[in-house]
Every structure is written in structure tokens, then in C-alpha cells.
Scaffold this motif. Structure first.
Motif, PDB file in Angstrom:
ATOM      1  N   LEU A   1       0.817  -1.218   0.000  1.00 12.04           N
ATOM      2  CA  LEU A   1       0.000   0.000   0.000  1.00 12.04           C
ATOM      3  C   LEU A   1       0.850   1.267   0.000  1.00 12.04           C
ATOM      4  N   ARG A   2       2.013   1.202   0.635  1.00 10.93           N
ATOM      5  CA  ARG A   2       2.858   2.398   0.669  1.00 10.93           C
ATOM      6  C   ARG A   2       3.776   2.504  -0.551  1.00 10.93           C
TER       7      ARG A   2
ATOM      8  N   PHE B   1      -6.787  -1.325  -2.732  1.00 12.51           N
ATOM      9  CA  PHE B   1      -6.049  -0.069  -2.585  1.00 12.51           C
ATOM     10  C   PHE B   1      -7.004   1.107  -2.360  1.00 12.51           C
TER      11      PHE B   1
ATOM     12  N   ALA C   1      -5.127   4.280  -1.029  1.00 11.04           N
ATOM     13  CA  ALA C   1      -3.763   4.160  -1.541  1.00 11.04           C
ATOM     14  C   ALA C   1      -3.720   3.959  -3.051  1.00 11.04           C
TER      15      ALA C   1
ATOM     16  N   HIS D   1      -8.059   1.363   1.274  1.00 12.07           N
ATOM     17  CA  HIS D   1      -7.015   1.888   2.159  1.00 12.07           C
ATOM     18  C   HIS D   1      -6.515   3.264   1.711  1.00 12.07           C
TER      19      HIS D   1
END
Length: 330
Positions: free
Chosen positions: A226-227, A269, A274, A272
Motif C-alpha cells: 500500500l505504501r 487499494f 492508496a 485503504h
């Protein structure tokens, strides 16, 4: 609402052969500009003739789509002439320890004897893809293999080594220590744990190798994806088996996720917050890491719900029967 993805790639894909390939390959070609094709067939893809015939079969099955099969060789002790002759026809060489997963009976028995081939691959710039598991206790197999990655990373610092379908937080930690180590992760390992496979009634269609691990491992992988972790690439490890090989006493390992990959990744994604990091995960990182320049292609998804069929042919897909929020724009 429509989301567009530029040249998405699946960096780990099983297509099988024959009728099964013709059934499953279009699902991947509809969603991805290309994919890294696994070579563990029977017999394995380990010579020029087998490689050419397999590529032709894939291209015929995916012909309606602009889809690039990135071909791999099954690891064996190759000589310099063979690797040099095939360098322009392959993306990488895939190493399986003997007997560790589906169709790996011809894999490497003694990992200490293969360094001459690794040295040749390093010199030729051929990536090494590895199914990194020992033959120990099932939950420890990936962790027990990590020292092997460390030894190879130190011994061959110019060899790009990809830890395939990682399932543990420990493997993520190892990525940080060596510049030539990279990893792929699957959709299902971002979502499920061992409880989903065997915590209640056994769910054979979620059984895969490496087996899903603890919630803490799943959460670490998900957070990294996700990051937009720069050394992490999406590789589905979509691996179809007919229902009579999954719902059986000797259940075959593999999750068939190809039909739902991008819809479920977009939903994950989005949930979240993201989505900005999804393009790197599904292609951008791979192109940067490996210097890939696949033909440009835009794949679009629209926010329209649909229900995943109970089966496609005689194969049960991941998330069968579930309603997904996003679908592919054909």
C-alpha cells in the motif's frame, strides 16, 4: 468512476498448457500488458525448442490482446553457450528446490552446486527468480530459506535476485539489507491468513505454496504494498488446477486468481486510500527494477459491481461467488 492503469504487469503467472492454457490465458491478457510466465511444466521449459513452442502456444491463446509473455527457463546447470544463445528470448531463469511445489520434481537438489550457473547469469544480466522454501515445518519454510538468499546476494552482488511470492515479514526485512534483492507478492497473500485456509472447514481452493501465514505477516505485506515499497512487485502466482485435483485427498497447491486480479487490487487499494501507489505496484516498480519497456497499453476499470462465477470451466476462481465493486472495461 473509471480508473486507468498504464501498462500493468503480472510478474509471476502460471498458464499451464493445452486446453487449460486456452481457458485461463485470456483472463490475464485482458488485464495485463504482459506477464512473467512460469516454466514448471511437464517436461519443464529448459531448452530452446520447448521455449519457442510454449511461447507460440501462449501467443495463439492471447492473440486478441496486446500481451507480452516474458518467458523463463527452468533452472538447471546451463553452460555459457546455452545461456548466451537464449539471452534475447528469455526474461529470467526460475529456480525451484526439488519437490518444493507443483511440478518441481526436477528442481535443484543441492543448492551448493549451482554457483557456476549463477555466475554466468550474473555476467549476462539474467535475473534469478526463486521459489524460496526449505523442506522444513510448513510455516517455517520461507524463513529457513532466507539465509540462502543472503549468501547469494553477497556472493553475486550484480545478480538481480527475486524472492518470489513472499509471505512473511522477515522476507520484507531482508529486502532492506541487500540492493540486489527484490520480491513479488500475490493478491491472495495480501488478503488471507492460514486461518482462512484451515481455521475452520478446509478451503482447498485457498491452499497454495508458500502457504498463507500469520495475520502479522499478512499485515506487513499489505502495508508494504500500500505504501508503494520500491522493491516490491505484484506477481499473482495465479495457478489453475481442475476441481478434481483441488477437492481431492491429495489437494494440488495453487490459487486461480487471474479473473479477479485488477478488480480486487483496485478495491483493496481504494479501501485503504492508496490508489496513487497502485501503478507502481502493478508495473512501475518492475519496469524500473528490470529495465522493461513493454508495449504501451492502458487498462481501465469501472465502478460497477459484478459477481464472480462459481467456476470457469472446471476451475474454481479466487473469490468465487463474491460481489466485487470494480470490473474491467472490455
Amino acid at each position: 468512476m473509471i480508473i486507468s492503469l498504464s501498462t500493468p504487469l503480472d510478474m509471476h503467472l502460471h498458464l499451464r498448457e493445452g486446453a487449460m492454457l486456452r481457458l485461463v490465458a485470456p483472463f490475464s491478457a485482458a488485464q495485463f500488458a504482459g506477464a512473467v510466465i512460469m516454466p514448471n511444466l511437464v517436461p519443464p521449459v529448459d531448452n530452446a525448442d520447448r521455449l519457442a513452442r510454449y511461447r507460440a502456444e501462449i501467443e495463439a491463446a492471447t492473440a486478441p490482446y496486446p500481451f507480452l509473455p516474458l518467458m523463463t527457463l527452468f533452472f538447471r546447470p546451463y553452460d555459457a553457450a546455452t545461456l548466451q544463445g537464449l539471452r534475447d528470448q528469455i526474461f529470467a531463469v526460475k529456480l525451484y528446490p526439488e519437490g518444493v511445489t507443483t511440478n518441481s520434481a526436477g528442481g535443484v537438489r543441492d543448492l551448493t552446486t549451482i554457483e557456476p550457473t549463477l555466475a554466468l547469469m550474473e555476467a549476462l544480466g539474467i535475473p534469478l527468480l526463486v521459489h524460496g522454501e526449505s523442506h522444513g515445518f510448513v510455516l517455517d519454510r520461507e524463513a529457513e530459506f532466507l539465509p540462502v538468499y543472503e549468501r547469494w546476494a553477497r556472493t553475486f552482488p550484480r545478480l538481480r535476485i527475486v524472492m518470489e511470492h513472499i509471505t512473511t515479514a522477515a522476507a520484507l526485512d531482508l529486502l532492506e539489507r541487500y540492493p540486489n534483492l527484490f520480491a513479488t507478492v500475490t493478491l491472495h497473500h495480501l488478503l488471507i491468513t492460514l486461518d482462512d485456509v484451515a481455521g475452520g472447514l478446509l478451503q482447498p481452493h485457498l491452499f497454495c505454496k508458500p502457504i498463507a501465514k500469520r495475520p502479522s505477516d499478512r499485515d506487513a505485506l499489505l502495508a508494504a504494498a500500500l505504501r508503494g515499497h520500491p522493491k516490491l512487485m505484484f506477481g499473482s502466482d495465479s495457478a489453475p488446477h481442475p476441481i478434481d485435483r483441488k477437492e481431492a485427498a491429495f489437494c494440488a497447491a495453487g490459487v486461480f486468481s487471474a479473473p479477479v486480479l485488477l478488480p480486487m487490487l483496485v478495491e483493496l487499494f481504494e479501501r485503504h486510500d492508496a490508489l496513487d501507489n497502485l501503478p507502481a505496484f502493478v508495473g512501475g516498480n518492475a519496469c524500473r527494477i528490470h529495465g522493461l519497456t513493454p508495449p504501451p497499453r492502458t487498462v481501465q476499470l469501472i465502478a460497477e459491481s459484478w459477481q464472480v462465477p462459481a467456476r470457469y470451466g472446471d476451475v474454481v476462481p479466487f473469490a468465487a461467488g463474491q460481489t466485487l465493486r470494480w470490473r474491467l472495461v472490455e
